[in-house]
Design an enzyme around this catalytic site. Structure first.
Site, PDB file in Angstrom:
ATOM      1  N   CYS A   2       0.906  -1.325   0.062  1.00  9.79           N
ATOM      2  CA  CYS A   2      -0.035   0.156  -0.004  1.00  9.79           C
ATOM      3  C   CYS A   2       0.952   1.357  -0.098  1.00  9.79           C
ATOM      4  O   CYS A   2       1.646   1.180   0.876  1.00  9.79           O
ATOM      5  CB  CYS A   2      -1.051   0.089   1.181  1.00  9.79           C
ATOM      6  N   ARG A  27       6.359  -0.918  -4.038  1.00  6.01           N
ATOM      7  CA  ARG A  27       5.960  -1.536  -2.983  1.00  6.01           C
ATOM      8  C   ARG A  27       4.869  -2.734  -3.059  1.00  6.01           C
ATOM      9  O   ARG A  27       4.557  -3.333  -2.282  1.00  6.01           O
ATOM     10  CB  ARG A  27       5.258  -0.512  -2.052  1.00  6.01           C
ATOM     11  N   TRP A  72      -2.391  -3.222  -1.814  1.00  5.90           N
ATOM     12  CA  TRP A  72      -2.168  -4.515  -1.742  1.00  5.90           C
ATOM     13  C   TRP A  72      -3.128  -5.182  -0.828  1.00  5.90           C
ATOM     14  O   TRP A  72      -2.983  -5.062   0.193  1.00  5.90           O
ATOM     15  CB  TRP A  72      -0.673  -4.632  -1.277  1.00  5.90           C
ATOM     16  N   ASN A  98      -2.797   2.817   5.151  1.00  8.10           N
ATOM     17  CA  ASN A  98      -1.906   1.701   4.939  1.00  8.10           C
ATOM     18  C   ASN A  98      -1.776   1.054   6.243  1.00  8.10           C
ATOM     19  O   ASN A  98      -1.518   1.731   7.355  1.00  8.10           O
ATOM     20  CB  ASN A  98      -0.551   2.171   4.354  1.00  8.10           C
ATOM     21  N   GLY A  99      -1.859  -0.190   6.437  1.00 11.50           N
ATOM     22  CA  GLY A  99      -1.843  -1.021   7.755  1.00 11.50           C
ATOM     23  C   GLY A  99      -2.987  -1.853   7.907  1.00 11.50           C
ATOM     24  O   GLY A  99      -3.573  -2.223   6.639  1.00 11.50           O
ATOM     25  N   GLU A 469      19.861 -18.083  -0.156  1.00  5.09           N
ATOM     26  CA  GLU A 469      19.392 -16.616  -0.802  1.00  5.09           C
ATOM     27  C   GLU A 469      19.393 -17.082  -2.396  1.00  5.09           C
ATOM     28  O   GLU A 469      18.337 -16.418  -2.794  1.00  5.09           O
ATOM     29  CB  GLU A 469      20.494 -15.902  -0.517  1.00  5.09           C
ATOM     30  N   LYS A 473      15.646 -16.130  -4.254  1.00  2.00           N
ATOM     31  CA  LYS A 473      15.704 -15.194  -5.334  1.00  2.00           C
ATOM     32  C   LYS A 473      15.141 -15.640  -6.391  1.00  2.00           C
ATOM     33  O   LYS A 473      14.117 -15.056  -7.431  1.00  2.00           O
ATOM     34  CB  LYS A 473      17.066 -14.728  -5.652  1.00  2.00           C
ATOM     35  N   GLU A 476      11.220 -16.635  -6.244  1.00  2.75           N
ATOM     36  CA  GLU A 476      10.678 -15.038  -5.873  1.00  2.75           C
ATOM     37  C   GLU A 476      10.329 -14.501  -7.363  1.00  2.75           C
ATOM     38  O   GLU A 476       9.466 -13.868  -7.683  1.00  2.75           O
ATOM     39  CB  GLU A 476      11.478 -14.202  -5.322  1.00  2.75           C
ATOM     40  N   HIS A 492      19.727 -37.518   3.777  1.00  4.47           N
ATOM     41  CA  HIS A 492      18.603 -37.743   4.906  1.00  4.47           C
ATOM     42  C   HIS A 492      17.270 -37.532   4.279  1.00  4.47           C
ATOM     43  O   HIS A 492      16.484 -37.072   5.203  1.00  4.47           O
ATOM     44  CB  HIS A 492      18.905 -36.879   5.873  1.00  4.47           C
ATOM     45  N   LYS A 587       7.538  -5.008  -1.648  1.00  5.51           N
ATOM     46  CA  LYS A 587       8.840  -4.404  -1.306  1.00  5.51           C
ATOM     47  C   LYS A 587       9.090  -4.399   0.090  1.00  5.51           C
ATOM     48  O   LYS A 587       9.692  -4.864   0.642  1.00  5.51           O
ATOM     49  CB  LYS A 587       9.104  -3.335  -2.059  1.00  5.51           C
TER      50      LYS A 587
HETATM   51  O1  M6R Z   1      12.867  -5.036   4.278  1.00  3.98           O
HETATM   52  P1  M6R Z   1      13.126  -6.183   5.008  1.00  3.98           P
HETATM   53  O2  M6R Z   1      14.498  -6.595   4.893  1.00  3.98           O
HETATM   54  O3  M6R Z   1      12.873  -6.334   6.246  1.00  3.98           O
HETATM   55  O4  M6R Z   1      12.567  -7.381   4.151  1.00  3.98           O
HETATM   56  C1  M6R Z   1      12.279  -8.592   4.089  1.00  3.98           C
HETATM   57  C2  M6R Z   1      11.885  -9.658   3.277  1.00  3.98           C
HETATM   58  O5  M6R Z   1      10.388  -9.368   3.191  1.00  3.98           O
HETATM   59  C3  M6R Z   1      12.736  -9.362   2.150  1.00  3.98           C
HETATM   60  O6  M6R Z   1      13.973  -9.683   2.385  1.00  3.98           O
HETATM   61  C4  M6R Z   1      12.336 -10.445   0.914  1.00  3.98           C
HETATM   62  O7  M6R Z   1      12.418 -11.517   1.420  1.00  3.98           O
HETATM   63  C5  M6R Z   1      12.845  -9.787  -0.400  1.00  3.98           C
HETATM   64  N1  M6R Z   1      11.803  -9.579  -1.376  1.00  3.98           N
HETATM   65  C6  M6R Z   1      13.688 -10.942  -0.963  1.00  3.98           C
HETATM   66  O8  M6R Z   1      14.119 -10.605  -2.190  1.00  3.98           O
END
Ligand code: M6R
Length: 592
Positions: A2, A27, A72, A98-99, A469, A473, A476, A492, A587
């Protein structure tokens, strides 16, 4: 999640609001809307993009005041009716939010008993009507907002106007960000400073439980008791919050390529003339603590996994927690724990929940964040900024590398271990090498992977953290199912999934575990996997896919993470996906 924008004054509110909504679209959102006053309240909103919204609003808008919102969906499906702005039952209150209002159901029942009816399913519409109800009762809007804030449970940033005043925007905040931009003859409101930088570099950041009135030449802010508070305007660096693509096709690739300058800038902030420049009090508190607890989400959590190791290297015991797990079962090992939270945005709701618990228990704490002025930056005991410049792409890349770099510097500072600087410089050479020489090869691999349904990443130790990571990525932004497995865990269970043709991407950069990893490669190859190996030269074999120069292996997440980032990027690109704004993601995750 949002985005809010608002304007009052002589600049074209439409121009600002639409530019602002575009700036905030990083966002993540599913619908967008605007509202203004021109012979009564006018609202235009719909599911879809800001570009689509622009096609349904009048070309010329004569109004002194406007609010806009990208939604959102949380409460209620992404439909036109649920899209913000919302208008109250008596058509007097118009607002964006927003919230999440946790007690909206009780409040809705209360309002229904009073004869109110609702057109949508959102918690926001309930707040608009609650303001409407008390405003009708007492006729004083600021008094009403104060009263309603006392009734709301949850989080909110609100921007409001009333049908009888086209000169004043009202704002209120708790646990969701809201910033006011100060202009000459106009004032602006937004979820963060970025939409306002074209118009001003002076900002007021609201704190929790503050509310106020914004007119074209005045901003008056009150605390929760209704007392006026004098807020200092702060200046923000335009360069660091600029959203310029600088000729790149996407923010993600731009941000991957900014990794070297990010690391260099960070070193220069925290290390000069052979000395670490951290706050001596922070170093003292870290040294005196007997246990470090890392708390974060997503990519930032992966940085915390690496950071834990760095502190262990300097004899600090450490544990690592996912924020949404720790928040419900908090544990504090040790007698003097010190909490390190990590968050690119500084606004992650799960982490803010943790901070409230940390504060209740009076625990020493630090936030590592890229966002100065964010909720976590302002409310943690210590804050270290990443100075990476704004990260727009939902997939975090340069901020992750900055988090790991900063953790390496901070841990080394405990022991004044300046070797870390040489190690980082050497790791940066590898990053440059990847940028200049390996992209065509990574693109080729991406092409081979783009139609796969499952992909595995393998590594041990630091290479395992990096695999986590890399896997996040990829899934995502490419929507390919992917898992990261520590090499030793294969037997395992996960090896049952290995079948002919399945891609397995392996990192081998750690001399201690390299030969065990070679064993793992044989195990998956025997079962038909197509293996892609990324190795450092001294540990490499001729058949490996990418060989990079040697570096201090604890810096894998700095040196070779860009291989993983490019790979995810090129796979998503090859699939024709929206690289910077993957589906369902935002974001800034400002709801729990
Ligand atoms: O803003 P933040 O680092 O607290 O966000 C945490 C996660 O939402 C963020 O790292 C998310 O996993 C990313 N989109 C990954 O690329």
């Amino acid at each position: 999640m949002c985005g809010i924008v608002g304007a009052v004054g002589f600049i074209s509110p439409k121009e600002y609001v639409f530019k602002g909504l575009k700036m905030l679209d990083y966002r993540g959102y599913d619908s967008a809307g605007i509202a203004y006053i021109d012979n009564g309240i006018k609202i235009y909103k719909d599911v879809g993009s800001v570009e689509h919204l622009l096609t349904i609003v009048p070309e010329t808008i004569n109004s002194n005041i406007m609010i806009g919102h990208t939604r959102w969906a949380t409460h209620g499906a992404p439909t036109k009716l649920n899209t913000h702005p919302h208008l109250s039952f008596h058509k007097r209150i118009c607002m964006v939010h927003n919230g999440v209002i946790e007690n909206y159901k009780e409040l809705k029942s209360f309002l229904k008993e009073k004869g109110y009816s609702f057109y949508g399913e959102t918690d926001t519409e309930v707040v608009a009507n609650l303001i409407d109800y008390y405003y009708l009762e007492n006729g004083n809007i600021l008094e009403t907002i104060k009263r309603v804030m006392g009734l709301l449970k949850g989080s909110y940033a609100l921007s409001i106007f009333t049908d009888d005043d086209d000169q004043t925007l009202y704002v209120a905040k708790k646990a969701s960000p809201l910033v006011i931009g100060l202009g000459k003859g106009f004032n602006l409101v937004a979820s963060d400073a970025s939409p306002m930088i074209e118009y001003t570099n002076e900002f007021i950041e609201l704190d929790d439980f503050e509310f106020g009135a914004v007119t074209k030449d005045k901003v008056v802010i009150y605390n929760k008791d209704g007392e006026e508070v004098k807020k200092e305007a702060i200046q923000k660096d335009v360069e660091l919050i600029s959203h310029d693509l600088k000729g790149y096709p996407h923010y993600m690739i731009k941000e991957i390529e900014e990794i070297p300058q990010t690391v260099k800038r960070l070193i220069s902030f925290y290390f000069q003339k052979n000395k670490f420049l951290f706050d001596p009090e922070l170093i003292k508190d870290l040294k005196e603590s007997d246990h470090i607890i890392f708390i974060a989400c997503g990519t930032s959590y992966h940085a915390g996994l690496v950071g834990g190791r760095y502190f262990e290297k300097y004899d600090k015991s450490a544990s690592r927690f996912i924020a949404s797990e720790w928040a419900f079962h908090p544990t504090y090992p040790g007698k003097k724990p010190f909490i390190i939270m990590i968050s690119q945005s500084g606004e992650t709701a799960d982490l803010i929940h943790c901070l409230n618990i940390i504060k209740e228990h009076n625990l020493k704490n630090l936030i590592i964040t890229n966002t100065g002025g964010s909720t976590l930056d302002r409310n943690c005991m210590y804050s270290l900024l990443l100075h990476s410049g704004v990260e727009v792409s939902v997939a975090s890349t340069k901020a992750y590398v900055a988090q790991v770099t900063l953790l390496a510097l901070l841990a080394a500072a405990l022991d004044k271990d300046t070797k870390v600087i040489d190690d980082l410089t050497q790791a940066l050479d590898v990053v440059y090498d990847i940028q200049y020489h390996y992209k065509p090869l990574i693109m080729k691999v991406a092409d081979e992977l783009k139609d796969k349904k499952n992909i595995f990443y393998l590594g041990r130790s630091f290479d395992y953290f990096l695999s986590l990571e890399a896997s996040l990525k990829l899934k995502e932004i490419s929507y390919i199912h992917s898992e990261a497995i520590p090499g030793g865990e294969l037997k395992h269970g996960p090896i049952a999934l290995i079948e002919k043709g399945i891609p397995v991407i392996v990192f081998i950069t750690d001399p201690v575990t390299a030969s065990s990893m070679r064993g793992n490669i044989e195990e998956v190859k025997t079962r038909g996997a197509k293996v892609y190996t990324i190795a450092t030269k001294s540990l490499s074999r001729p058949e490996d896919t990418i060989m990079v120069e040697d570096y201090a292996y604890y810096l894998s997440s700095v040196a070779v993470s860009s291989i993983a980032f490019y790979l995810a990027y090129y796979v998503a690109l090859a699939k024709g996906l929206n690289v910077d704004k993957p589906r369902n993601l935002a974001k800034s995750v400002t709801v729990e």
